[in-house]
Design a protein around this motif. Sequence first.
Motif, PDB file in Angstrom:
ATOM      1  N   THR A 128       0.830  -1.198   0.000  1.00 41.34           N
ATOM      2  CA  THR A 128       0.000   0.000   0.000  1.00 41.34           C
ATOM      3  C   THR A 128       0.866   1.250   0.000  1.00 41.34           C
ATOM      4  OG1 THR A 128      -1.743  -1.160   1.187  1.00 41.34           O
ATOM      5  CG2 THR A 128      -1.801   1.238   1.239  1.00 41.34           C
ATOM      6  N   GLN A 132       0.817   3.874  -3.045  1.00 41.29           N
ATOM      7  CA  GLN A 132       0.412   5.267  -2.816  1.00 41.29           C
ATOM      8  C   GLN A 132       1.534   6.211  -3.230  1.00 41.29           C
ATOM      9  OE1 GLN A 132      -3.051   4.905  -2.353  1.00 41.29           O
ATOM     10  NE2 GLN A 132      -2.844   6.613  -0.959  1.00 41.29           N
ATOM     11  N   HIS A 136       1.245   8.946  -6.332  1.00 43.82           N
ATOM     12  CA  HIS A 136       1.443  10.387  -6.207  1.00 43.82           C
ATOM     13  C   HIS A 136       2.631  10.878  -7.008  1.00 43.82           C
ATOM     14  CE1 HIS A 136      -1.598  11.795  -3.313  1.00 43.82           C
ATOM     15  NE2 HIS A 136      -1.731  10.494  -3.159  1.00 43.82           N
ATOM     16  N   GLU A 140       2.125  13.687 -10.272  1.00 45.06           N
ATOM     17  CA  GLU A 140       2.730  15.013 -10.240  1.00 45.06           C
ATOM     18  C   GLU A 140       3.590  15.241 -11.473  1.00 45.06           C
ATOM     19  OE1 GLU A 140       4.632  17.700  -6.822  1.00 45.06           O
ATOM     20  OE2 GLU A 140       2.836  16.511  -6.753  1.00 45.06           O
TER      21      GLU A 140
ATOM     22  N   ILE B   3      -6.632   2.852  -5.942  1.00 44.16           N
ATOM     23  CA  ILE B   3      -6.243   3.576  -4.751  1.00 44.16           C
ATOM     24  C   ILE B   3      -7.225   4.716  -4.487  1.00 44.16           C
ATOM     25  CG2 ILE B   3      -4.385   4.911  -3.717  1.00 44.16           C
ATOM     26  CD1 ILE B   3      -3.699   1.998  -4.249  1.00 44.16           C
ATOM     27  N   PRO B  16      -6.864   3.775   2.632  1.00 46.38           N
ATOM     28  CA  PRO B  16      -5.957   2.708   2.190  1.00 46.38           C
ATOM     29  C   PRO B  16      -5.146   2.126   3.335  1.00 46.38           C
ATOM     30  CG  PRO B  16      -5.772   4.624   0.764  1.00 46.38           C
ATOM     31  CD  PRO B  16      -6.662   5.017   1.895  1.00 46.38           C
ATOM     32  N   VAL B  17      -4.727   3.008   4.212  1.00 51.05           N
ATOM     33  CA  VAL B  17      -3.925   2.536   5.337  1.00 51.05           C
ATOM     34  C   VAL B  17      -4.778   1.677   6.264  1.00 51.05           C
ATOM     35  CG1 VAL B  17      -2.588   3.245   7.356  1.00 51.05           C
ATOM     36  CG2 VAL B  17      -2.397   4.521   5.228  1.00 51.05           C
ATOM     37  N   PHE B  54       0.166  10.304   7.101  1.00 50.19           N
ATOM     38  CA  PHE B  54      -0.662  10.021   5.934  1.00 50.19           C
ATOM     39  C   PHE B  54      -1.731  11.093   5.885  1.00 50.19           C
ATOM     40  CE2 PHE B  54      -4.381   7.971   3.971  1.00 50.19           C
ATOM     41  CZ  PHE B  54      -3.825   7.567   2.773  1.00 50.19           C
ATOM     42  N   VAL B  78       3.213  19.985  -3.739  1.00 55.47           N
ATOM     43  CA  VAL B  78       1.991  20.091  -2.966  1.00 55.47           C
ATOM     44  C   VAL B  78       1.469  18.674  -2.754  1.00 55.47           C
ATOM     45  CG1 VAL B  78      -0.377  20.942  -2.982  1.00 55.47           C
ATOM     46  CG2 VAL B  78       1.451  22.339  -3.930  1.00 55.47           C
ATOM     47  N   ARG B  79       1.081  18.357  -1.571  1.00 57.04           N
ATOM     48  CA  ARG B  79       0.560  17.020  -1.308  1.00 57.04           C
ATOM     49  C   ARG B  79      -0.841  17.117  -0.764  1.00 57.04           C
ATOM     50  NH1 ARG B  79       5.501  14.369  -2.231  1.00 57.04           N
ATOM     51  NH2 ARG B  79       5.585  15.543  -4.149  1.00 57.04           N
ATOM     52  N   GLY B  80      -1.674  16.193  -1.187  1.00 59.69           N
ATOM     53  CA  GLY B  80      -3.048  16.206  -0.713  1.00 59.69           C
ATOM     54  C   GLY B  80      -3.453  14.826  -0.239  1.00 59.69           C
ATOM     55  N   GLU B  81      -4.744  14.667  -0.148  1.00 58.29           N
ATOM     56  CA  GLU B  81      -5.349  13.443   0.313  1.00 58.29           C
ATOM     57  C   GLU B  81      -4.719  12.195  -0.297  1.00 58.29           C
ATOM     58  OE1 GLU B  81      -9.647  13.765   0.157  1.00 58.29           O
ATOM     59  OE2 GLU B  81      -9.634  11.684  -0.571  1.00 58.29           O
ATOM     60  N   GLY B  82      -4.359  11.270   0.556  1.00 53.16           N
ATOM     61  CA  GLY B  82      -3.831  10.012   0.064  1.00 53.16           C
ATOM     62  C   GLY B  82      -2.317   9.956  -0.033  1.00 53.16           C
ATOM     63  N   ALA B  83      -1.662  11.041   0.279  1.00 55.34           N
ATOM     64  CA  ALA B  83      -0.207  11.040   0.184  1.00 55.34           C
ATOM     65  C   ALA B  83       0.422  10.686   1.530  1.00 55.34           C
ATOM     66  CB  ALA B  83       0.282  12.414  -0.256  1.00 55.34           C
ATOM     67  N   PHE B  84       1.565  10.076   1.476  1.00 53.68           N
ATOM     68  CA  PHE B  84       2.362   9.877   2.679  1.00 53.68           C
ATOM     69  C   PHE B  84       3.331  11.036   2.809  1.00 53.68           C
ATOM     70  CE2 PHE B  84       1.099   5.430   2.207  1.00 53.68           C
ATOM     71  CZ  PHE B  84       0.848   5.099   3.523  1.00 53.68           C
ATOM     72  N   LEU B  87       8.012   9.936   4.614  1.00 54.90           N
ATOM     73  CA  LEU B  87       8.393   8.543   4.397  1.00 54.90           C
ATOM     74  C   LEU B  87       9.904   8.378   4.377  1.00 54.90           C
ATOM     75  CD1 LEU B  87       6.292   6.433   4.217  1.00 54.90           C
ATOM     76  CD2 LEU B  87       6.117   6.811   1.774  1.00 54.90           C
ATOM     77  N   ARG B 163      -5.812  20.678 -10.450  1.00 56.60           N
ATOM     78  CA  ARG B 163      -6.863  19.912  -9.793  1.00 56.60           C
ATOM     79  C   ARG B 163      -7.796  20.899  -9.130  1.00 56.60           C
ATOM     80  NH1 ARG B 163      -5.388  14.563  -9.003  1.00 56.60           N
ATOM     81  NH2 ARG B 163      -3.899  14.072 -10.642  1.00 56.60           N
ATOM     82  N   ARG B 166      -7.232  21.403  -5.432  1.00 57.31           N
ATOM     83  CA  ARG B 166      -6.019  21.959  -4.854  1.00 57.31           C
ATOM     84  C   ARG B 166      -5.917  23.456  -5.060  1.00 57.31           C
ATOM     85  NH1 ARG B 166      -1.135  17.809  -5.968  1.00 57.31           N
ATOM     86  NH2 ARG B 166      -1.914  16.218  -4.559  1.00 57.31           N
TER      87      ARG B 166
END
Lengths: 223, 223
Positions: A128, A132, A136, A140, B3, B16-17, B54, B78-84, B87, B163, B166
């Motif tokens: 997962t 994910q 992403h 991008e 996903i 997902p997590v 997450f 830029v990170r949104g929903e579903g991104a880690f 990491l 998007r 965003r």
Amino acid sequence: MSIAASIGITSCATCPVGRASGVGRGGHCPLVDRTRPAGEWIYVEGEPAGTIWFVKRGTLVLSRALRDDASRESPLGVRGEGAFLGLEALVRPTYTDTARALTEVKLCGASRDVFDAWLGPPGTPARTALEQTLEHACAEPPRAAGPDGTALRRVARWLLELRQDRAPAIPRRVTSNLLGMVPETLSRALARLAAVGAIDVSRRSLRIRDRGLLASLAGERTG
Amino acid sequence: MSIAASIGITSCATCPVGRASGVGRGGHCPLVDRTRPAGEWIYVEGEPAGTIWFVKRGTLVLSRALRDDASRESPLGVRGEGAFLGLEALVRPTYTDTARALTEVKLCGASRDVFDAWLGPPGTPARTALEQTLEHACAEPPRAAGPDGTALRRVARWLLELRQDRAPAIPRRVTSNLLGMVPETLSRALARLAAVGAIDVSRRSLRIRDRGLLASLAGERTG
DNA sequence: CGGCAATTTGAACATTTTCAATACGGGTGG
DNA sequence: CCACCCGTATTGAAAATGTTCAAATTGCCG
């Protein structure tokens, strides 16, 4: 952290993929070796993503067609030993960029299905996280980094970061694009750096002569 | 491919997590919820990477200090929903960039150790692929993409890719850096696009008026 | 209603790109 | 082994683009 580094991947026993497959402990690695000559295309942006590769030796350029002019392409990264190539196959139907060998390369590859099976059952935590992340990363579009200094500065910095191993084979056009400039500008920057004695440069060799000078030109927290 | 997307992550069962943890099948997700207000820093480049996050809701900016001038920073994504987020903790001792909430965000987080345990035993194929990918992603400094058209063109293209979700919150300074230009240049480009009638723009709203015109200005395979 | 910060605008300036010409270096064929 | 050719790299000068710095505007918030 203990990931294979610059030691060289000489056999499946010293290869992360091999080890994860349990080679040496009765396991079998499903990826198969291929050697490809310099200049060869491994896969092309937009074509069905059928194979995933792992780089055991050599260097490749990843590039993407310019949207202005689909006939030209702009290099967006260099991959070497230990990198996976075409992982987007796990989350995308087609390759998102083009991979081309810069040197002779040794790759291990497997079809998407084989690789998928190798990864283990879907829905596990590690898968997962991987999916994910890939999702992403693919979504991008490559973005220009902020204007982080002049061309000269960016070049100086790039020289300092240079991995010894990757340096030699990379053509100017690739490097310049990676640095966000046209080849002419890179040429001029290198010439200027040579003029002040920071580097020795010829058409196909490049050596740092004065690292301190280079660092000061790169604008590293001034000295 | 299946996903979580724009449906919204409303509970651990649609996350997902959560699903990977077996929530709803007797499993338990080790990550814990936190809500953070807009503007808050989640972590800072260079500090020990202790927590992995997450994103369940909201938008964040990732940025990295300019090497010229460590006091300023340049947004790099830029990170949104579903991104880690963060990491890199799996392969690095410190965060490689700074994450800051752009909107109110709902995050699920866990310490490195907890997350590590969640991922399952080390050395499995999926973990290896994840770690190699992260290793290479972190090692590569953010590179400027090639000069892919003029500022106007890049802005037009960015608007097309936008998007819906965003868009609203992103301040000019962030956007402009993402596009490799200073805020003034972005302003001018937007003004020009508005002048020709491609968009409606005000200080804090932005609407595409003529998508076809925008596409032609973006230089999409000409019409 | 004032003050503040972000954004927009303007004009001069610097840099990079462009376009074109030239020099190399490697590979090929004699 | 050497001359020739081609593609890549370098150099030059002009033009275009983006940046800088400063000032004016706008919207937000207390």
